[in-house]
Design an enzyme around this catalytic site. Sequence first.
Site, PDB file in Angstrom:
ATOM      1  CG  ASP A   9      -1.939  -1.126   1.189  1.00  0.00           C
ATOM      2  OD1 ASP A   9      -2.175  -1.682   0.095  1.00  0.00           O
ATOM      3  OD2 ASP A   9      -2.467  -1.462   2.258  1.00  0.00           O
ATOM      4  N   GLY A  27       1.549   3.010  -2.624  1.00  0.00           N
ATOM      5  CA  GLY A  27       1.143   3.917  -3.706  1.00  0.00           C
ATOM      6  C   GLY A  27       1.674   3.425  -5.051  1.00  0.00           C
ATOM      7  CE  LYS A  58       0.773  10.148  -7.084  1.00  0.00           C
ATOM      8  NZ  LYS A  58       0.786  11.199  -6.086  1.00  0.00           N
ATOM      9  N   GLY A  62      -4.852  -4.076  -3.697  1.00  0.00           N
ATOM     10  CA  GLY A  62      -5.777  -2.971  -3.950  1.00  0.00           C
ATOM     11  C   GLY A  62      -4.906  -1.819  -4.397  1.00  0.00           C
ATOM     12  CG  HIS A  63      -2.202  -2.104  -6.993  1.00  0.00           C
ATOM     13  ND1 HIS A  63      -1.409  -2.786  -7.870  1.00  0.00           N
ATOM     14  CD2 HIS A  63      -1.857  -2.569  -5.766  1.00  0.00           C
ATOM     15  CE1 HIS A  63      -0.632  -3.629  -7.209  1.00  0.00           C
ATOM     16  NE2 HIS A  63      -0.899  -3.524  -5.929  1.00  0.00           N
ATOM     17  N   GLY A 121     -10.704  -2.686   3.403  1.00  0.00           N
ATOM     18  CA  GLY A 121     -11.292  -1.583   4.157  1.00  0.00           C
ATOM     19  C   GLY A 121     -10.811  -1.515   5.598  1.00  0.00           C
ATOM     20  NE  ARG A 122      -7.429  -6.325   6.743  1.00  0.00           N
ATOM     21  CZ  ARG A 122      -6.502  -7.257   6.683  1.00  0.00           C
ATOM     22  NH1 ARG A 122      -6.252  -8.014   7.731  1.00  0.00           N
ATOM     23  NH2 ARG A 122      -5.792  -7.449   5.585  1.00  0.00           N
TER      24      ARG A 122
HETATM   25  P1  GDP Z   1      -0.737   0.333  -3.588  1.00  0.00           P
HETATM   26  O1  GDP Z   1      -1.361  -0.924  -3.118  1.00  0.00           O
HETATM   27  O2  GDP Z   1       0.736   0.369  -3.355  1.00  0.00           O
HETATM   28  O3  GDP Z   1      -1.095   0.678  -5.003  1.00  0.00           O
HETATM   29  O4  GDP Z   1      -1.327   1.515  -2.678  1.00  0.00           O
HETATM   30  P2  GDP Z   1      -2.873   1.698  -2.243  1.00  0.00           P
HETATM   31  O5  GDP Z   1      -3.659   2.173  -3.388  1.00  0.00           O
HETATM   32  O6  GDP Z   1      -3.364   0.484  -1.520  1.00  0.00           O
HETATM   33  O7  GDP Z   1      -2.722   2.801  -1.134  1.00  0.00           O
HETATM   34  C1  GDP Z   1      -2.121   4.033  -1.406  1.00  0.00           C
HETATM   35  C2  GDP Z   1      -3.095   5.140  -1.030  1.00  0.00           C
HETATM   36  O8  GDP Z   1      -2.413   6.364  -1.050  1.00  0.00           O
HETATM   37  C3  GDP Z   1      -4.242   5.304  -1.987  1.00  0.00           C
HETATM   38  O9  GDP Z   1      -5.355   5.777  -1.273  1.00  0.00           O
HETATM   39  C4  GDP Z   1      -3.735   6.396  -2.958  1.00  0.00           C
HETATM   40  O10 GDP Z   1      -4.801   7.134  -3.534  1.00  0.00           O
HETATM   41  C5  GDP Z   1      -2.958   7.256  -2.017  1.00  0.00           C
HETATM   42  N1  GDP Z   1      -1.801   7.971  -2.564  1.00  0.00           N
HETATM   43  C6  GDP Z   1      -0.803   7.514  -3.365  1.00  0.00           C
HETATM   44  N2  GDP Z   1       0.156   8.473  -3.508  1.00  0.00           N
HETATM   45  C7  GDP Z   1      -0.270   9.523  -2.786  1.00  0.00           C
HETATM   46  C8  GDP Z   1       0.292  10.815  -2.495  1.00  0.00           C
HETATM   47  O11 GDP Z   1       1.387  11.162  -2.930  1.00  0.00           O
HETATM   48  N3  GDP Z   1      -0.451  11.642  -1.693  1.00  0.00           N
HETATM   49  C9  GDP Z   1      -1.657  11.272  -1.179  1.00  0.00           C
HETATM   50  N4  GDP Z   1      -2.312  12.125  -0.389  1.00  0.00           N
HETATM   51  N5  GDP Z   1      -2.193  10.083  -1.417  1.00  0.00           N
HETATM   52  C10 GDP Z   1      -1.512   9.216  -2.196  1.00  0.00           C
HETATM   53  P1  IMO Z   2      -1.097  -4.199  -2.280  1.00  0.00           P
HETATM   54  O1  IMO Z   2      -0.644  -4.803  -3.566  1.00  0.00           O
HETATM   55  C1  IMO Z   2      -1.288  -4.524   2.036  1.00  0.00           C
HETATM   56  C2  IMO Z   2      -1.242  -8.605   3.670  1.00  0.00           C
HETATM   57  C3  IMO Z   2      -2.423  -9.089   4.507  1.00  0.00           C
HETATM   58  C4  IMO Z   2      -1.702 -10.048   5.440  1.00  0.00           C
HETATM   59  C5  IMO Z   2      -0.680 -10.705   4.505  1.00  0.00           C
HETATM   60  C6  IMO Z   2      -1.118 -12.021   3.898  1.00  0.00           C
HETATM   61  O2  IMO Z   2      -2.341  -3.393  -2.400  1.00  0.00           O
HETATM   62  O3  IMO Z   2       0.027  -3.480  -1.610  1.00  0.00           O
HETATM   63  P2  IMO Z   2      -2.760 -12.634   1.908  1.00  0.00           P
HETATM   64  O4  IMO Z   2      -4.201 -12.280   1.689  1.00  0.00           O
HETATM   65  O5  IMO Z   2      -1.833 -12.130   0.854  1.00  0.00           O
HETATM   66  O6  IMO Z   2      -2.553 -14.091   2.176  1.00  0.00           O
HETATM   67  O7  IMO Z   2      -2.376 -11.870   3.280  1.00  0.00           O
HETATM   68  O8  IMO Z   2      -0.419  -9.752   3.496  1.00  0.00           O
HETATM   69  N1  IMO Z   2      -1.587  -8.105   2.314  1.00  0.00           N
HETATM   70  C7  IMO Z   2      -1.551  -6.802   1.971  1.00  0.00           C
HETATM   71  N2  IMO Z   2      -1.303  -5.699   2.711  1.00  0.00           N
HETATM   72  N3  IMO Z   2      -1.474  -4.409   0.709  1.00  0.00           N
HETATM   73  C8  IMO Z   2      -1.651  -5.510  -0.063  1.00  0.00           C
HETATM   74  O9  IMO Z   2      -1.585  -5.465  -1.398  1.00  0.00           O
HETATM   75  C9  IMO Z   2      -1.762  -6.772   0.571  1.00  0.00           C
HETATM   76  N4  IMO Z   2      -1.937  -8.050   0.136  1.00  0.00           N
HETATM   77  C10 IMO Z   2      -1.821  -8.838   1.209  1.00  0.00           C
HETATM   78  O10 IMO Z   2      -3.005  -8.014   5.210  1.00  0.00           O
HETATM   79  O11 IMO Z   2      -0.992  -9.351   6.411  1.00  0.00           O
HETATM   80 MG    MG Z   3      -2.885  -1.517  -1.838  1.00  0.00          MG
END
Ligand code: GDP
Ligand code: IMO
Ligand code: MG
Length: 422
Positions: free
Chosen positions: A13, A15, A18, A40-41, A301-302
Amino acid sequence: MSVKVIVGAQFGDEGKGKVVDYLAKAADMVVRFQGGDNAGHTVMNECGTFKLHLIPCGIFNKECVCLIGNGTAVNPDVLIEEIQMLRRNNISVKKLFVSSKAQVVMPYHVTLDVSMEKKAGIGTTKRGIGWCYADKFLRKNFRMSDLSNPECRQPKLHEYLPLINAELRFFGAPEVSEKMLLLKMRGWSDALSPLICDEFSLLHGFLNEEKNVLFEGQLGVMKDIDLGIYPYVTSSNPVAAYAAVSGGFPASKIGGICGVAKAFVSAVGDGPFPTEMSDEKSAALRGDGTAADDEYGARTGRARRLGWFDIPMLKYAHAVNGFTEIALTKLDKLDTLDTIKICTSYMLNGEVTESMPDTNDLYRIKPIFKEFEGWMQGTSECKSFEMLPRAAKAYIQFIEQKIGVPIRYIGNGPFRENIITR
Ligand code: GDP
Ligand code: IMO
Ligand code: MG
């Protein structure tokens, strides 16, 4: 030729979505190379706000081929739903493909994941990912190629289901029937067969033509099955080298590795978290969930656990991946803090270390922090590094100098254009 791998440098997570969406403007192909719909990207661009689980974040560039590659675990129901969601938003999926070698997440994998989480959980996303990869390594799983070969489905189900049903019985979950699964697979086959491709020839064609190819990682190094905080990890390898293993090309062809790190740290699920913040501090930074960039899991959503920036963690991520550049995201989220801490090293058994200890020791370390003054002003309007407040520049330069890798991209807002490049 340009082959770039984009990977998470912390607990996921960071980013990545993005950054991939931004870089994909100039890409010919984007490949998801591991993981499944546990991802979740988030992408926020002129097309809208999207949280993609399986489809590469290059999909918003009409010219870009998007490939769900070897090494991934694909839940066909989720893929079909994601394709429909994009179509409803007028996003073309004409250049979307799925590797014939990708593993299929079966409905019973999800049931088993949910059941085991109830009994002895580690906080998975409950998408069946671990169970799918377990069956892959037992060599008792379906691959996408099986969806285009109806004759192999029934004999395989006949072979696999006795063990699967024994596992389901162990957890007190309902058993599954061959008939129900055959029906389901026929539906998947009808919907997805046109997308199933031979990754090797498609990808090598692009590599031979020296096209721009991006590899999109899922999660981050600290959740790598071999190199992360086992057992609180995922069941795949979210590290750059795995892009080459998964894609079937020499690692020497990788021209760039972009590590994506948040300007603080977040994690979902159980396990050690060296720089975790107090509840009060993290609640303020997390937000209430109303904004798309508040700190809540894009998949589940956690509420995310939050912590201060961790230099030993980024050093470890760099040692494992070999970053050629770093994208530091969410700098803007620190805009309102009067002081900001960075963990510079760990104290373990009375000694200072900058190395990454294994899981049990990681619970025992004490982080050593350096305090920085906050900048207390908005950064989202800054279009260049020079325009950033002095204290923000100092924060970025401190991290850069500690890791020895250029921070080439700075995220200062959730939208595609909120990226400062240097
Ligand atoms: P990923 O799984 O690495 O793609 O990241 P996620 O989408 O799960 O979580 C990143 C969160 O940060 C999302 O809500 C993005 O919209 C947000 N995000 C990414 N880059 C930025 C940034 O530079 N500033 C802000 N405010 N939000 C960002
Ligand atoms: P992105 O790609 C954050 C975490 C789960 C748990 C562990 C194992 O959006 O960064 P799993 O369902 O893979 O067997 O869970 O990994 N986890 C994530 N945490 N972002 C994710 O994906 C994740 N995918 C799995 O919370 O700790
Ligand atoms: Mg993510």
